[in-house]
Write an enzyme that holds these catalytic residues in place. Structure first.
Site, PDB file in Angstrom:
ATOM      1  N   GLY A  47       0.796  -1.258  -0.084  1.00  0.00           N
ATOM      2  CA  GLY A  47       0.112   0.066   0.218  1.00  0.00           C
ATOM      3  C   GLY A  47       0.803   1.280  -0.137  1.00  0.00           C
ATOM      4  O   GLY A  47       1.936   1.018   0.529  1.00  0.00           O
ATOM      5  N   GLN A  52       3.203  10.140   1.611  1.00  0.00           N
ATOM      6  CA  GLN A  52       4.480   9.225   1.467  1.00  0.00           C
ATOM      7  C   GLN A  52       5.404   9.823   0.436  1.00  0.00           C
ATOM      8  O   GLN A  52       6.420   9.412   0.367  1.00  0.00           O
ATOM      9  CB  GLN A  52       4.248   7.961   1.373  1.00  0.00           C
ATOM     10  CG  GLN A  52       3.782   7.233   2.920  1.00  0.00           C
ATOM     11  CD  GLN A  52       3.590   5.775   2.823  1.00  0.00           C
ATOM     12  OE1 GLN A  52       2.658   5.226   2.243  1.00  0.00           O
ATOM     13  NE2 GLN A  52       4.352   5.087   3.258  1.00  0.00           N
ATOM     14  N   CYS A 100       6.443  -0.249   7.006  1.00  0.00           N
ATOM     15  CA  CYS A 100       6.139   0.830   6.463  1.00  0.00           C
ATOM     16  C   CYS A 100       7.207   1.170   5.538  1.00  0.00           C
ATOM     17  O   CYS A 100       8.405   1.119   6.041  1.00  0.00           O
ATOM     18  CB  CYS A 100       5.494   2.163   7.372  1.00  0.00           C
ATOM     19  SG  CYS A 100       5.075   3.502   6.673  1.00  0.00           S
ATOM     20  N   LEU A 101       7.027   1.692   4.266  1.00  0.00           N
ATOM     21  CA  LEU A 101       7.860   2.120   3.268  1.00  0.00           C
ATOM     22  C   LEU A 101       8.701   3.438   3.806  1.00  0.00           C
ATOM     23  O   LEU A 101       9.817   3.721   3.446  1.00  0.00           O
ATOM     24  CB  LEU A 101       7.256   2.200   1.707  1.00  0.00           C
ATOM     25  CG  LEU A 101       6.803   1.020   1.183  1.00  0.00           C
ATOM     26  CD1 LEU A 101       5.871   1.270  -0.073  1.00  0.00           C
ATOM     27  CD2 LEU A 101       7.908  -0.070   0.842  1.00  0.00           C
ATOM     28  N   HIS A 142      -3.797   1.289   8.212  1.00  0.00           N
ATOM     29  CA  HIS A 142      -2.513   1.849   8.254  1.00  0.00           C
ATOM     30  C   HIS A 142      -2.339   2.957   7.170  1.00  0.00           C
ATOM     31  O   HIS A 142      -1.919   4.007   7.457  1.00  0.00           O
ATOM     32  CB  HIS A 142      -1.524   0.634   7.856  1.00  0.00           C
ATOM     33  CG  HIS A 142      -0.101   0.964   7.640  1.00  0.00           C
ATOM     34  ND1 HIS A 142       1.029   0.512   8.546  1.00  0.00           N
ATOM     35  CD2 HIS A 142       0.336   2.081   6.659  1.00  0.00           C
ATOM     36  CE1 HIS A 142       2.087   1.269   7.929  1.00  0.00           C
ATOM     37  NE2 HIS A 142       2.088   1.699   7.110  1.00  0.00           N
ATOM     38  N   GLU A 143      -3.106   2.728   6.014  1.00  0.00           N
ATOM     39  CA  GLU A 143      -2.912   3.630   4.833  1.00  0.00           C
ATOM     40  C   GLU A 143      -3.595   5.057   5.340  1.00  0.00           C
ATOM     41  O   GLU A 143      -3.133   6.023   5.198  1.00  0.00           O
ATOM     42  CB  GLU A 143      -3.529   3.111   3.682  1.00  0.00           C
ATOM     43  CG  GLU A 143      -2.522   1.905   2.943  1.00  0.00           C
ATOM     44  CD  GLU A 143      -1.055   2.244   3.097  1.00  0.00           C
ATOM     45  OE1 GLU A 143      -0.715   3.467   2.705  1.00  0.00           O
ATOM     46  OE2 GLU A 143      -0.453   1.309   3.334  1.00  0.00           O
ATOM     47  N   HIS A 146      -2.114   7.228   7.571  1.00  0.00           N
ATOM     48  CA  HIS A 146      -1.064   8.208   6.994  1.00  0.00           C
ATOM     49  C   HIS A 146      -1.610   9.760   6.476  1.00  0.00           C
ATOM     50  O   HIS A 146      -0.893  10.628   6.368  1.00  0.00           O
ATOM     51  CB  HIS A 146      -0.359   7.812   5.498  1.00  0.00           C
ATOM     52  CG  HIS A 146       0.811   6.648   5.649  1.00  0.00           C
ATOM     53  ND1 HIS A 146       1.865   7.009   6.334  1.00  0.00           N
ATOM     54  CD2 HIS A 146       0.724   5.535   5.503  1.00  0.00           C
ATOM     55  CE1 HIS A 146       2.931   6.234   6.199  1.00  0.00           C
ATOM     56  NE2 HIS A 146       1.988   5.061   5.785  1.00  0.00           N
TER      57      HIS A 146
HETATM   58 NI    NI Z   1       2.993   3.037   5.609  1.00  0.00          NI
END
Ligand code: NI
Length: 183
Positions: A47, A52, A100-101, A142-143, A146
């Site tokens: 995701g 981000q 998480c990226l 989670h997304e 953000h």
């Molecule tokens: Ni993330």
């Protein structure tokens, strides 16, 4: 299309609340989504949220096809979700590993609602309304965090279960980190 740079934890942009999308089916939105899809694919993520990549819009994408990197992960349909709203379906909470990226190389055990309803729009302004549970529900929570400037480490309740993936899972005692995805 372009693979965009992913902001990492510590960048204050990741702590902001993103703005609602007001116009759908525009060339700008189409370009943003293409870039997000390409970036998520390039990073092998499950995701990605627009903040981000430094874009102040309430846009998330997610999806998990069968992925050799995450053999235990449940499949989640590829979804573009804009201006999302989440409603928990019960008080039940589940703790599971997340990555998480924007927090590369780390994992943490994060409590999330087990079952949620989420709704919002796709890129064309068509309504999306789903009730989901388990991994799908976790990825969406989670997304969407953000979009409100929340990174998963701030949701961890027991900080013993936050660390570098390679260290946490060295002995295999904590389960398989690849059952979680970076998103
Ligand atoms: Ni993330």
């Amino acid at each position: 299309m372009a693979v965009r740079k992913i902001l990492r934890m510590g960048d204050p942009f990741l702590l902001q609340r993103a703005n609602e999308v007001e116009e759908f089916d525009t060339p700008e939105l189409k370009q943003l989504i293409e870039d997000m899809l390409e970036t998520m694919t390039a990073c092998d993520g499950a995701g990605l949220a627009a903040p981000q990549i430094g874009v102040d819009q309430r846009v998330v994408i997610f999806g998990v096809e069968h992925n050799p990197r995450y053999p235990e992960a449940e499949e989640v349909p590829l979804t573009i979700l804009i201006n999302p709203v989440i409603e928990p379906r019960s008080d039940e909470i589940e703790i599971a590993w997340e990555g998480c990226l924007s927090v590369p190389g780390m994992r943490g055990a994060v409590p999330r609602n087990t079952s949620i309803r989420y709704h919002g729009m796709d890129q064309f302004g068509q309504s999306i309304d789903r009730t989901v549970s388990g991994f799908h529900a976790r990825v969406v929570q989670h997304e969407c965090d953000h979009l409100d400037g929340i990174l998963y480490p701030s949701r961890i309740e027991d900080m013993r279960y936050f660390g570098f993936t390679e260290e946490l899972f060295e002995e295999g005692s904590l389960g398989n980190p690849h059952a979680s995805c970076e998103t």
